[in-house]
Design a protein around this motif. Structure first.
Motif, PDB file in Angstrom:
ATOM      1  N   GLU A   8      54.137  20.176  23.792  1.00 14.49           N
ATOM      2  CA  GLU A   8      55.204  20.206  24.789  1.00 14.49           C
ATOM      3  C   GLU A   8      55.184  19.035  25.775  1.00 14.49           C
ATOM      4  O   GLU A   8      56.228  18.418  26.028  1.00 14.49           O
ATOM      5  CB  GLU A   8      55.192  21.539  25.544  1.00 14.49           C
ATOM      6  N   PRO A   9      54.035  18.696  26.400  1.00 11.16           N
ATOM      7  CA  PRO A   9      54.054  17.566  27.340  1.00 11.16           C
ATOM      8  C   PRO A   9      54.506  16.254  26.684  1.00 11.16           C
ATOM      9  O   PRO A   9      55.259  15.484  27.285  1.00 11.16           O
ATOM     10  CB  PRO A   9      52.598  17.478  27.820  1.00 11.16           C
ATOM     11  N   MET A  10      54.072  16.026  25.435  1.00  6.73           N
ATOM     12  CA  MET A  10      54.480  14.806  24.739  1.00  6.73           C
ATOM     13  C   MET A  10      55.975  14.849  24.430  1.00  6.73           C
ATOM     14  O   MET A  10      56.678  13.834  24.533  1.00  6.73           O
ATOM     15  CB  MET A  10      53.666  14.644  23.457  1.00  6.73           C
TER      16      MET A  10
ATOM     17  N   ASP B  88      36.088  22.227  36.288  1.00  4.50           N
ATOM     18  CA  ASP B  88      36.272  22.845  34.975  1.00  4.50           C
ATOM     19  C   ASP B  88      36.516  21.715  33.972  1.00  4.50           C
ATOM     20  O   ASP B  88      36.602  20.542  34.354  1.00  4.50           O
ATOM     21  CB  ASP B  88      37.477  23.800  35.017  1.00  4.50           C
ATOM     22  N   TYR B  89      36.640  22.069  32.706  1.00  3.63           N
ATOM     23  CA  TYR B  89      36.965  21.060  31.715  1.00  3.63           C
ATOM     24  C   TYR B  89      38.401  20.582  31.925  1.00  3.63           C
ATOM     25  O   TYR B  89      39.262  21.348  32.362  1.00  3.63           O
ATOM     26  CB  TYR B  89      36.772  21.615  30.310  1.00  3.63           C
ATOM     27  N   PRO B  90      38.685  19.300  31.618  1.00  3.41           N
ATOM     28  CA  PRO B  90      40.001  18.736  31.938  1.00  3.41           C
ATOM     29  C   PRO B  90      41.180  19.501  31.330  1.00  3.41           C
ATOM     30  O   PRO B  90      42.217  19.663  31.980  1.00  3.41           O
ATOM     31  CB  PRO B  90      39.924  17.300  31.404  1.00  3.41           C
ATOM     32  N   ILE B  91      41.023  19.976  30.098  1.00  7.42           N
ATOM     33  CA  ILE B  91      42.107  20.734  29.449  1.00  7.42           C
ATOM     34  C   ILE B  91      42.407  22.001  30.244  1.00  7.42           C
ATOM     35  O   ILE B  91      43.575  22.363  30.460  1.00  7.42           O
ATOM     36  CB  ILE B  91      41.727  21.084  27.993  1.00  7.42           C
TER      37      ILE B  91
ATOM     38  N   ALA C 185      51.121  14.097  30.599  1.00  9.75           N
ATOM     39  CA  ALA C 185      50.838  15.107  31.631  1.00  9.75           C
ATOM     40  C   ALA C 185      51.541  14.748  32.939  1.00  9.75           C
ATOM     41  O   ALA C 185      52.123  15.610  33.608  1.00  9.75           O
ATOM     42  CB  ALA C 185      49.330  15.226  31.848  1.00  9.75           C
ATOM     43  N   ALA C 186      51.507  13.457  33.304  1.00  9.67           N
ATOM     44  CA  ALA C 186      52.142  13.003  34.545  1.00  9.67           C
ATOM     45  C   ALA C 186      53.652  13.206  34.504  1.00  9.67           C
ATOM     46  O   ALA C 186      54.265  13.685  35.469  1.00  9.67           O
ATOM     47  CB  ALA C 186      51.819  11.524  34.780  1.00  9.67           C
TER      48      ALA C 186
ATOM     49  N   ILE D  62      50.234  22.705  32.761  1.00 13.24           N
ATOM     50  CA  ILE D  62      50.434  21.687  31.722  1.00 13.24           C
ATOM     51  C   ILE D  62      49.438  21.943  30.592  1.00 13.24           C
ATOM     52  O   ILE D  62      48.242  21.704  30.754  1.00 13.24           O
ATOM     53  CB  ILE D  62      50.234  20.249  32.275  1.00 13.24           C
ATOM     54  N   ASP D  63      49.937  22.419  29.468  1.00 13.93           N
ATOM     55  CA  ASP D  63      49.053  22.772  28.352  1.00 13.93           C
ATOM     56  C   ASP D  63      49.019  21.624  27.343  1.00 13.93           C
ATOM     57  O   ASP D  63      49.913  21.478  26.505  1.00 13.93           O
ATOM     58  CB  ASP D  63      49.541  24.057  27.685  1.00 13.93           C
TER      59      ASP D  63
END
Length: 598
Positions: free
Chosen positions: A578-580, A561-564, A532-533, A572-573
């Motif tokens: 995608e982030p990975m 809210d929830y972290p996701i 995510a970073a 950032i989904d």
């Protein structure tokens, strides 16, 4: 030979101390507020059995906030003061007192969650609709109620609490065995002196330029663990069984679900992270191949993985220079962010230098009503510059969160906790790589980020895959012996590191020295946090205006809210690969850079 002695605290200029006077000007003031807190906490029990009334529910929440805020402030003061000098018995005493009180306070408010659950969702929603002042608490209360299917009856909860010590026994046994009972052989260091190998100094010797030193450290450490393989296997599988028992008792479909569901994290997030890395293991294989070439080895072994391909630059960076370097590296975060950064530097957020008795390491800590304090042990090295950037990332995240959210949502979850700090590191190292003219220093920086991705993403996902395999096998009734665990670990290492490296048999027992396996399904968050970073950093550098606005949204969200959802609302989904994938793209870019610069 002159010995450089560690300074006592009174020998360090006060401008490099954090400003604790902004919390309490004296111990008397602390103790006066502590007395008020104790008196206030007695009032909370009045609400026991009376929360069905909307007004009582609201008044409980208000009083609980008032008590919690004061308790947090006292906690921060006592802990920070004791950490700045662990030999100060007065501050150690204050710390012990507040810790004991917080346990007591937790016991006094234990009635709250069961009582809210007994009221039920419909009546709580009616209370919220009838009393507008309750509306800000909607997400907080609904989150409690959504876990009702996994909350036991009062009697069952009491039984679970009574057996909690027994369920934690495997972890406690592991700690005693690994920290107290095991002794390792002596090895010869770089200078030929005989030294006692320990689990702590292993990291120094496994990174030695002398191959015989790192080989003997590797073999000495893991051959010792191997002697205790059956005990370690019993403690780990018993810990997994305890976790599975707890998840079944609480009506979860699996132990993985019991870990992820409380924060509403879909199981696909865990699975996608493993799949994304498995689909791109060729990048890690390429890294191993490049490392083998740069180290000039005919054959590369597992004990060669941690030796740096470039020596650490022998640089002395004054603290004020470090501040400038970090500030320049974070320019892309905009004027407002840098203004807060300067405020932290100038207004006493940071306790900078090591002194006698000071706690080691670094952290960011603070409460809703204090500054976000930072403990450093600055030692003039390049790593210290990155530590400053990292901890300021945490603190500025806290700053934005508490400025933007009410107390109840001002903290952030573990899933989000490392994102802001790592975003700072990604931006800083990217800036330094792009602007470094010295070839050796540039290579060092490139290798630093490669190693961070290898250890924080690839390695932690390998750990996560091991957890998934072992938990699923035990859940389906398969018994796992020490040999079974060693085979699983060996096969994972073979898959992750590829055919070019020799998977030494000693590595098969490495699972036995990973304490995080006793905090089930914890380690994957290191990898998702980094992903995510990196995604935030990449977006900010490629599209500054729009992406910075999204990133600020994340920094301000706290736990509203929830972290996701918080990450998704900021672009950032984490439910997609995608982030990975972006992290792996960066890893490949760095591999290209290192090949270009050698």
């Amino acid at each position: 030979m002159n010995t450089i002695k560690l300074k006592s605290r009174n020998e360090i200029p006060k401008e490099y101390f954090w400003d604790m006077q902004k919390i309490f000007t004296s111990i008397d003031e602390f103790e006066k507020d502590f007395k008020s807190l104790k008196n206030m906490s007695n009032d909370i029990t009045y609400f026991h059995g009376k929360l069905k009334s909307p007004n009582n529910l609201l008044n409980f929440l208000k009083l609980h906030e008032k008590i919690s805020r004061l308790a947090d402030t006292l906690y921060i003061y006592a802990h920070c003061r004791s950490d700045e000098d662990t030999t100060n018995t007065k501050f150690q005493s204050l710390r012990g007192e507040i810790d004991s009180f917080l346990a007591e306070l937790s016991s006094k408010t234990a009635f709250f969650v069961p009582e809210v659950l007994s009221i039920g969702k419909e009546k709580v929603l009616n209370a919220i609709n009838s009393l507008p002042e309750l509306k800000p608490y909607t997400f907080y209360l609904m989150n409690i109620l959504n876990l009702k299917p996994h909350t036991l009856s009062k009697e069952q909860e009491e039984i679970m609490a009574a057996v909690s010590d027994c369920l934690e026994a495997p972890s406690n046994i592991y700690d005693m065995l690994s920290d107290a009972d095991i002794t390792f052989p002596n090895i010869k260091d770089d200078k030929g002196f005989e030294v006692e190998l320990t689990d702590k100094n292993y990291s120094v010797y496994i990174a030695s330029k002398n191959r015989e030193v790192r080989k003997s450290a590797f073999k000495g450490l893991f051959s010792t663990y191997y002697k205790y393989k059956n005990t370690f296997a019993m403690s780990l599988t018993s810990s997994i069984k305890s976790f599975i028992f707890n998840s079944k008792m609480r009506n979860f479909n699996s132990s993985l679900e019991s870990s992820l569901k409380p924060n509403n994290i879909p199981l696909t997030v865990y699975d996608n992270a493993i799949k994304a890395i498995n689909d791109n293991l060729s990048s890690l294989h390429r890294y191993v191949s490049i490392k083998k070439k740069l180290l000039g080895l005919d054959r590369i072994h597992m004990y060669d993985l941690y030796v740096p391909i470039i020596d650490t630059p022998d640089v002395h960076i004054d603290y004020n220079e470090a501040v400038k370097i970090v500030e320049e590296g974070l320019t892309s975060l905009g004027k407002e962010y840098l203004k807060i950064f300067k405020e932290g530097i100038e207004n006493g957020w940071i306790d900078v230098f090591e002194n006698k008795g000071k706690r080691g390491g670094a952290y960011s800590s603070g409460s809703y009503d204090t500054m976000p304090y930072i403990l450093l042990n600055y030692n003039y090295k390049l790593n210290d510059v990155f530590t400053l950037a990292h901890e300021m990332g945490h603190s500025i995240h806290t700053y934005y969160s508490k400025k933007s959210q009410p107390y109840i949502y001002s903290d952030y979850t573990l899933f989000c906790a490392e994102v802001a700090s790592t975003t700072n590191e990604c931006l800083l190292v990217n800036h330094m790589i792009n602007n470094e003219l010295d070839k050796k220093k540039k290579l060092y920086l490139i290798n630093q980020q490669l190693e961070q991705i290898r250890t924080t993403v690839f390695r932690q996902i390998m750990f996560a895959e091991f957890e998934k395999i072992t938990h699923e096998k035990i859940e389906t009734g398969t018994s796992l012996t020490s040999n079974d665990l060693c085979i699983i670990w060996h096969d994972l290492n073979k898959k992750y590191f590829g055919d070019e490296i020799i998977i030494d048999s000693e590595i098969d027992i490495e699972w036995a020295r990973i304490p995080h396996f006793y905090s089930d399904f914890y380690v994957y968050q290191y990898a998702t946090g980094y992903a995510a970073a990196n995604a935030f950093a990449t977006n900010i550098l490629n599209n500054p205006n729009a992406s910075l606005k999204e990133y600020k949204k994340f920094l301000k969200a706290g736990s509203s809210d929830y972290p996701i959802n918080i990450l998704k609302n900021s672009g950032i989904d984490m439910t997609t690969p995608e982030p990975m994938k972006k992290t792996i793209e960066r890893f490949n870019e760095l591999l290209n850079l290192i090949e270009k610069n050698i």
